[in-house]
Design an enzyme around this catalytic site. Structure first.
Site, PDB file in Angstrom:
ATOM      1  N   GLU A  10       0.829  -1.202   0.000  1.00  0.00           N
ATOM      2  CA  GLU A  10       0.000   0.000   0.000  1.00  0.00           C
ATOM      3  C   GLU A  10       0.869   1.259   0.000  1.00  0.00           C
ATOM      4  O   GLU A  10       1.829   1.371   0.765  1.00  0.00           O
ATOM      5  CB  GLU A  10      -0.906  -0.019   1.239  1.00  0.00           C
ATOM      6  N   LYS A  47      -8.359   4.759  -2.715  1.00  0.00           N
ATOM      7  CA  LYS A  47      -8.996   4.162  -1.547  1.00  0.00           C
ATOM      8  C   LYS A  47     -10.255   4.951  -1.200  1.00  0.00           C
ATOM      9  O   LYS A  47     -10.218   6.175  -1.070  1.00  0.00           O
ATOM     10  CB  LYS A  47      -8.015   4.169  -0.373  1.00  0.00           C
ATOM     11  N   CYS A  54      -5.894  -2.412   2.189  1.00  0.00           N
ATOM     12  CA  CYS A  54      -5.962  -2.464   3.642  1.00  0.00           C
ATOM     13  C   CYS A  54      -7.389  -2.687   4.151  1.00  0.00           C
ATOM     14  O   CYS A  54      -8.041  -3.646   3.770  1.00  0.00           O
ATOM     15  CB  CYS A  54      -5.336  -1.192   4.215  1.00  0.00           C
TER      16      CYS A  54
END
Length: 332
Positions: free
Chosen positions: A47, A129, A163
């Site tokens: 990430e 995200k 995540c």
């Protein structure tokens, strides 16, 4: 969709070069070359790996992290840029599908962004995200539903999440409904301790089982020296430890290689696509096991912007003809 082929994949666990976009990019390019020597066709990096995950935001209060935040702005990646050009060339040169996380800068905002390059170097996906987690909200803006898409690549149908997006079941179901064959997960690693790695293992193995797909999960790694760079507080340095779980998981929820939980390296495994059919024959959660008459998901695919083109004004309609009044003659 081809369910007879085999693909060699790698989850890359490396430490970034803190405070250096170019340094971390060079490590990515070296890892791609290293993976190519092992016949890897798909590689996944952690990430926001380029230039580095904002670990500072996890151990510093917002009032004190201005300098570190501005430094991240300076090193963040624009799309397109020389960094994305270099990644594209590497993917094309080694005929490898590359998934890498970046801190993307657009104007005055940063985003947690996942880039997916096909084996011909084409940038197929730039997704953000959808909701930064906890401390991350001080660093990144939000993404939208346009990036929740599964794309056909040289290695099959690929989907990505970052995540704790994996704790959003509707986000995962959106990808599952698009029949992803390989799911690419990205986590920061080197955070929270062993409990983070334990939770990650449960989450990623569950997604493999539920989706009936392969999962390639990559986490980052911090050296002792890097932890000291981030914070001089020894107690907080312990917080920046553990939480690494780079691995490849089969559609039956079984790790296909030894997970990397510390240090640097490549977790490599062969993906036998017949295992997808084997799993889905028993339970296809978006097919014969679904009940769309009872449960359906609405997915908004619009890409949001502060500047939206207003629709043109409607054309003026011609006046409606009125009937002529009757003429009445009067005779005296």
């Amino acid at each position: 969709m081809d369910y007879t082929k085999t693909v060699r994949a790698a989850a890359a666990q490396f430490s970034p070069v803190l405070h250096s976009r170019d340094g971390t990019t060079e490590k990515v390019l070296e890892a791609i070359a290293q993976a190519a020597q092992s016949g890897v066709q798909l590689i996944v990096f952690p990430e926001t790996f380029i230039p580095y995950y904002p670990y500072f935001s996890f151990v510093q209060p917002p009032v004190l992290m201005g300098k570190a935040h501005l430094q991240l702005y300076e090193q963040a990646v624009e799309v397109p840029s020389p960094v994305t050009d270099a990644l594209s060339r590497a993917a094309r040169s080694y005929q490898m599908v590359v998934v890498v996380g970046i801190n993307e800068r657009e104007g005055g905002s940063l985003y947690n962004t996942q880039l997916l390059f096909d084996a011909d170097g084409t940038l197929l996906l730039k997704r953000r995200k959808i909701t930064p987690t906890y401390h991350e909200r001080m660093v990144w803006g939000q993404g939208d539903g346009s990036g929740l898409t599964v794309l056909e690549t040289a290695v099959g149908r690929v989907g990505t999440l970052a995540c704790w997006e994996h704790y959003n079941p509707l986000a995962r179901f959106t990808l599952m409904a698009q029949h992803e064959q390989i799911h690419c997960g990205q986590f920061p690693g080197s955070m929270v301790g062993q409990i983070f790695a334990d939770q990650m293992e449960v989450t990623m193995r569950h997604h493999a089982l539920e989706s009936g797909c392969f999962v390639v999960n990559a986490t980052g790694w911090l050296t002792a020296e890097q932890k000291q760079q981030i914070t001089p507080d020894e107690k907080l340095q312990k917080v920046l430890s553990g939480g690494c779980y780079s691995v490849i998981i089969s559609p039956e929820g079984v790790p296909l290689c030894e997970p990397i939980t510390s240090g640097e390296g490549l977790a490599i495994a062969d993906l036998d696509f017949s295992l997808i059919t084997k799993r889905k024959r028993m339970m296809d959660s978006v097919g014969h096991y679904a009940r769309p008459d009872l449960l359906q998901l609405k997915h908004t695919t619009q890409q949001w912007s502060v500047l939206a083109a207003a629709p043109p004004p409607p054309l003026a309609e011609p006046p409606t003809p009125q009937p002529e009044a009757e003429m009445t003659e009067t005779y005296e």
